[in-house]
Design a protein around this motif. Structure first.
Motif, PDB file in Angstrom:
ATOM      1  N   PRO A 148       0.805  -1.231   0.000  1.00 10.83           N
ATOM      2  CA  PRO A 148       0.000   0.000   0.000  1.00 10.83           C
ATOM      3  C   PRO A 148       0.835   1.277   0.000  1.00 10.83           C
ATOM      4  CG  PRO A 148      -0.027  -1.027   2.174  1.00 10.83           C
ATOM      5  CD  PRO A 148       0.680  -1.981   1.258  1.00 10.83           C
ATOM      6  N   SER A 149       0.534   2.152  -0.946  1.00  8.57           N
ATOM      7  CA  SER A 149       1.249   3.433  -1.027  1.00  8.57           C
ATOM      8  C   SER A 149       0.931   4.336   0.156  1.00  8.57           C
ATOM      9  CB  SER A 149       0.896   4.145  -2.336  1.00  8.57           C
ATOM     10  OG  SER A 149      -0.509   4.260  -2.490  1.00  8.57           O
ATOM     11  N   GLU A 150      -0.207   4.077   0.824  1.00 12.78           N
ATOM     12  CA  GLU A 150      -0.595   4.905   1.970  1.00 12.78           C
ATOM     13  C   GLU A 150       0.448   4.885   3.079  1.00 12.78           C
ATOM     14  OE1 GLU A 150      -4.384   3.468  -0.007  1.00 12.78           O
ATOM     15  OE2 GLU A 150      -2.381   2.723   0.408  1.00 12.78           O
ATOM     16  N   ILE A 151       1.064   3.732   3.311  1.00 14.76           N
ATOM     17  CA  ILE A 151       2.019   3.648   4.423  1.00 14.76           C
ATOM     18  C   ILE A 151       3.411   4.122   4.018  1.00 14.76           C
ATOM     19  CG2 ILE A 151       0.750   1.771   5.542  1.00 14.76           C
ATOM     20  CD1 ILE A 151       2.857  -0.161   4.588  1.00 14.76           C
ATOM     21  N   ILE A 152       3.513   4.604   2.778  1.00 13.63           N
ATOM     22  CA  ILE A 152       4.775   5.196   2.316  1.00 13.63           C
ATOM     23  C   ILE A 152       4.672   6.713   2.301  1.00 13.63           C
ATOM     24  CG2 ILE A 152       6.478   5.282   0.451  1.00 13.63           C
ATOM     25  CD1 ILE A 152       5.180   2.612  -0.562  1.00 13.63           C
ATOM     26  N   LEU A 153       3.662   7.224   1.600  1.00 14.76           N
ATOM     27  CA  LEU A 153       3.600   8.656   1.329  1.00 14.76           C
ATOM     28  C   LEU A 153       2.960   9.477   2.446  1.00 14.76           C
ATOM     29  CD1 LEU A 153       2.739   8.572  -2.470  1.00 14.76           C
ATOM     30  CD2 LEU A 153       4.932   9.046  -1.390  1.00 14.76           C
TER      31      LEU A 153
END
Length: 203
Positions: free
Chosen positions: A35-40
């Motif tokens: 998930p990109s959410e936990i990166i950006l």
């Protein structure tokens, strides 16, 4: 358990700074679900604390997204078509279906790629049919960058403004996702109407 492992990975990669964001977004944008959410969102929060630059986060995130998308595109282009041509008949996939897909992406690949990059669960996969259909690489690059850039900006800004409040993030992310999907439905409806009218006028 999985979330904890993912968080440990994020903590490790963030020690690498912008290179870590680039690497994780490349993974997220390829065929590996991440998930990109936990990166950006955490990156956006770090930007609000003046520990990172929003412009560099965007550059790193978009660069990684493009690399992951190209991996999917070229794997589908080079291996996918060969596999489907050889074994597709066993799964009731005829070569004529590939020809129809080629035709569809030639006409509608730009809108499909752009909207696909903004839909959860499809973001990572839209590059595969584009590669199978041999979509024009310039068009693929432009519309992938547009879709991926908008999504990266949304998540980064979410982290920037409310990065400490997990409940608010969950609430707003759901609302944003629903809003984006509704807007894409409207865009798709307008596009279908436009194509239909254009077809009538050309007759």
């Amino acid at each position: 358990m999985i979330r904890e492992l993912a968080q440990d990975l994020v903590d490790l990669i963030f020690d690498w700074g912008y290179i870590g964001i680039f690497c994780l977004m490349a993974v997220e944008s390829s065929f590996i679900p991440f998930p990109s959410e936990i990166i950006l969102i955490p990156a956006g929060y770090l930007a609000s604390q003046e520990q990172m630059s929003i412009s560099m986060i965007m550059l790193s995130g978009l660069g990684g997204s493009m690399v992951g998308a190209f991996i999917n595109y070229y794997l589908a282009l080079s291996l996918g078509r060969k596999i489907l041509k050889k074994y597709g008949k066993y799964f009731f996939i005829k070569e004529s279906a590939l020809e129809k897909m080629d035709s569809f992406f030639e006409k509608h690949g730009h809108i499909s790629t752009f909207t696909g990059r903004l839909i959860p669960g499809i973001r990572q996969l839209i590059s595969i049919p584009a590669g199978l259909a041999r979509m024009n690489i310039v068009q693929f690059s432009i519309y992938t960058a547009l879709g991926a850039g908008i999504w990266a900006l949304i998540l980064t800004m979410l982290g920037y403004f409310i990065g400490e409040n997990q409940e608010l993030i969950d609430t707003y992310l759901k609302q944003i996702t629903i809003t984006v999907v509704l807007l894409l439905i409207l865009l798709g409806s307008w596009y279908a109407y436009y194509q239909k009218n254009r077809g009538v006028k050309s007759e």
